[in-house]
Scaffold this active site. Structure first.
Site, short mmCIF file in Angstrom:
data_model
loop_
_atom_site.label_atom_id
_atom_site.label_comp_id
_atom_site.label_asym_id
_atom_site.label_seq_id
_atom_site.Cartn_x
_atom_site.Cartn_y
_atom_site.Cartn_z
N CYS A 167 -7.77 2.11 8.89
CA CYS A 167 -7.25 3.38 9.42
C CYS A 167 -8.30 4.46 9.14
CB CYS A 167 -5.92 3.73 8.79
SG CYS A 167 -4.68 2.46 9.07
N GLY A 185 -4.34 -1.32 0.09
CA GLY A 185 -4.04 -2.57 0.78
C GLY A 185 -2.85 -2.52 1.71
N GLU A 186 -2.77 -3.54 2.55
CA GLU A 186 -1.64 -3.67 3.48
C GLU A 186 -0.75 -4.80 2.95
OE1 GLU A 186 -0.13 -2.24 6.25
OE2 GLU A 186 1.19 -3.92 5.79
N CYS A 192 -8.86 -2.86 2.13
CA CYS A 192 -7.91 -3.10 3.21
C CYS A 192 -8.68 -3.39 4.48
CB CYS A 192 -6.99 -1.90 3.40
SG CYS A 192 -5.74 -2.18 4.69
N CYS A 216 3.44 3.58 -7.87
CA CYS A 216 2.85 3.21 -6.58
C CYS A 216 1.83 2.10 -6.88
CB CYS A 216 2.18 4.45 -6.01
SG CYS A 216 1.23 4.13 -4.54
N ASN A 276 -4.59 14.33 2.97
CA ASN A 276 -5.26 14.48 1.68
C ASN A 276 -6.76 14.25 1.91
OD1 ASN A 276 -5.42 14.74 -1.06
ND2 ASN A 276 -4.10 13.01 -1.51
N CYS A 325 -8.21 6.86 5.85
CA CYS A 325 -7.79 6.27 4.58
C CYS A 325 -8.97 5.75 3.75
CB CYS A 325 -6.81 5.13 4.87
SG CYS A 325 -6.37 4.18 3.42
N HIS A 338 2.10 7.98 11.85
CA HIS A 338 0.88 8.80 12.01
C HIS A 338 0.43 9.11 13.43
CE1 HIS A 338 0.97 7.92 7.87
NE2 HIS A 338 0.12 6.92 7.84
N SER A 354 3.95 3.52 8.19
CA SER A 354 2.91 4.53 8.38
C SER A 354 2.75 4.74 9.87
CB SER A 354 1.60 4.03 7.77
OG SER A 354 1.71 4.00 6.37
N SER A 357 5.52 -0.29 2.19
CA SER A 357 4.98 0.55 3.26
C SER A 357 4.02 -0.30 4.09
CB SER A 357 4.23 1.74 2.64
OG SER A 357 3.64 2.52 3.65
N GLU A 385 -5.80 0.18 -8.53
CA GLU A 385 -5.19 1.32 -9.21
C GLU A 385 -3.70 1.39 -8.92
OE1 GLU A 385 -7.90 3.97 -7.55
OE2 GLU A 385 -6.94 4.00 -5.59
N CYS A 387 -4.80 7.15 -1.64
CA CYS A 387 -4.95 5.73 -1.97
C CYS A 387 -6.40 5.28 -1.92
CB CYS A 387 -4.01 4.87 -1.11
SG CYS A 387 -4.46 4.59 0.58
#
Ligand code: SAH
Ligand code: SF4
Length: 365
Positions: A134, A177-178, A130, A123, A308, A137, A234, A232, A209, A102, A351
């Site tokens: 995390c 994804g990373e 991924c 984006c 989120n 996520c 966090h 990121s 990112s 997406e 995401c």
């Protein structure tokens, strides 16, 4: 590339939006075609956004046939859009192997949320799923399937421009994804996105990112293009970061900070530290104090993002007043800190969420 269609295993042709001008020129030479055809084909793909090989009317029919026999025109099939033209829109794309990715288009001057801007930001995703897992996520939840290739990454921008009929001004690699774990394909895609004969978007308008892959941060720092970088973060300490981001076990905070200092030694652009605020997990004001120290040491600005909600996870965002208090600690320490009131909450913009729903519905995950 092989693709399974029922019981038939079919060869998948490479997609043109992943083919560099050099490779295209070499292919044309092999076909005994004149060199100037490369420019025409690239124009049809990237500038005129041709809907078919037949639409490439200044190419001889024989060349159009050869192209169709050797390449696909697109790597992505657009299957769904959520949102409307004046709000954040999310595009779902199907890949040749039946997987989904997406991209999220954030319009200029969004009517509902956030700061005013005259730029359209896209984006994009860099992988299917991924591997970094995390804990907060949606992309990490379903695990890792595969890297996207250059056509699938650069193609998201091309398709978004085709669907919206608008030019994308800014690009952020903050989808699924990373990106740094798919370094070579990412760099090939960036060459296509920034190339003057292809998409021609300025490198300064691209932000990668990463969850903190220190060796790749150093490698990108040594790359000549002025691409922007967001981290990121966090969690300001190993103790907090270890708990929610497994990558920290491999590249702890000190090593990450070292790589970021190296970044600063070769890049002009300010770094951004992203910090999701999760109630009771990483929102202690003590974390803000330590985060401020890190940010100051590398001259970074901080983006605070209230968590989120992700289906299947119990975490919550802190009260807005607490988010503001966290922001104030940073500001009082002289750090530029913004509190991002997220866009597209109502359309599953966190995401990986839309793709997860689609693949779950089809029984892929
Ligand atoms: N893998 C890269 C890029 C993709 S993630 C990275 O981690 O940086 C893009 C951003 O979305 C990251 O900052 C990530 O932390 C954030 N994100 C993931 N899940 C989220 C959630 N539930 N709420 C808010 N932001 C989230
Ligand atoms: Fe992967 Fe980034 Fe999600 Fe972590 S935040 S699981 S690195 S996509």
């Amino acid at each position: 590339m092989m693709e399974t269609t029922g019981n038939i295993v079919a060869k998948t042709l490479p997609a043109l939006p992943g083919v560099s001008p050099e490779i295209l020129s070499a292919w044309l030479a092999e076909q005994g075609e004149p060199a100037f055809r490369a420019k025409q084909i690239l124009e049809w793909v990237w500038k005129k956004k041709a809907a078919s090989f037949d639409a490439m009317t200044n190419l001889p029919a024989t060349l159009r046939e050869k192209l169709a026999a050797s390449y696909r025109l697109s790597a992505l099939t657009h299957t769904k859009t959520q949102g409307s033209a004046d709000t954040t829109r999310k595009f779902l794309f199907r890949l040749h192997d039946g997987r989904y990715i997406e991209s999220v288009l954030i319009p200029a001057n969004p009517a509902l949320y956030g700061e005013k801007s005259d730029r359209r930001t896209l984006c994009v995703s860099s992988q299917v799923g991924c591997a970094y897992g995390c804990k907060f996520c949606a992309s990490g939840l379903a695990g890792y399937t595969r890297n996207l290739d250059a056509a699938e990454i650069a193609g998201q921008v091309l398709e978004a421009e085709i669907i919206s009929g608008e030019r994308v001004d800014n690009l952020v690699f903050m989808g699924m994804g990373e990106p740094m774990a798919n370094f070579n394909n990412l760099m090939d895609a960036i060459a296509l996105i920034t190339g003057s004969e292809t998409l021609h978007l300025g490198a300064r308008h691209l932000t990668i990112s990463t969850s903190g892959l220190a060796p790749q941060i150093r490698k990108l720092a040594d790359h000549p293009q002025q691409i922007r970088l967001a981290i990121s973060f966090h969690g300001a300490t190993d103790e907090v970061r270890d708990r929610i981001m497994p990558v920290n076990k491999k590249y702890p905070v000190a090593e990450l900070m070292d790589a970021l200092a190296h970044w600063n030694s070769s890049k002009k652009q300010k770094l951004t530290l992203e910090y999701i605020l999760i109630k009771g997990v990483n929102d202690d004001l003590n974390q803000a104090t330590i985060l401020a120290r890190h940010a100051r040491s590398i001259g970074a600005k901080v983006n605070l993002i209230p968590y989120n909600t992700v289906e299947g996870l119990e975490w919550e965002r802190p009260a807005l007043s607490h988010c503001r208090a966290f922001q104030d600690v940073l500001k009082n320490a002289g750090v530029t800190a913004t509190l991002r009131i997220e866009k597209g909450h109502d359309i599953d913009a966190a995401c990986g969420q839309l793709r997860l729903k689609q693949e779950t519905a089809e029984g892929i995950v």
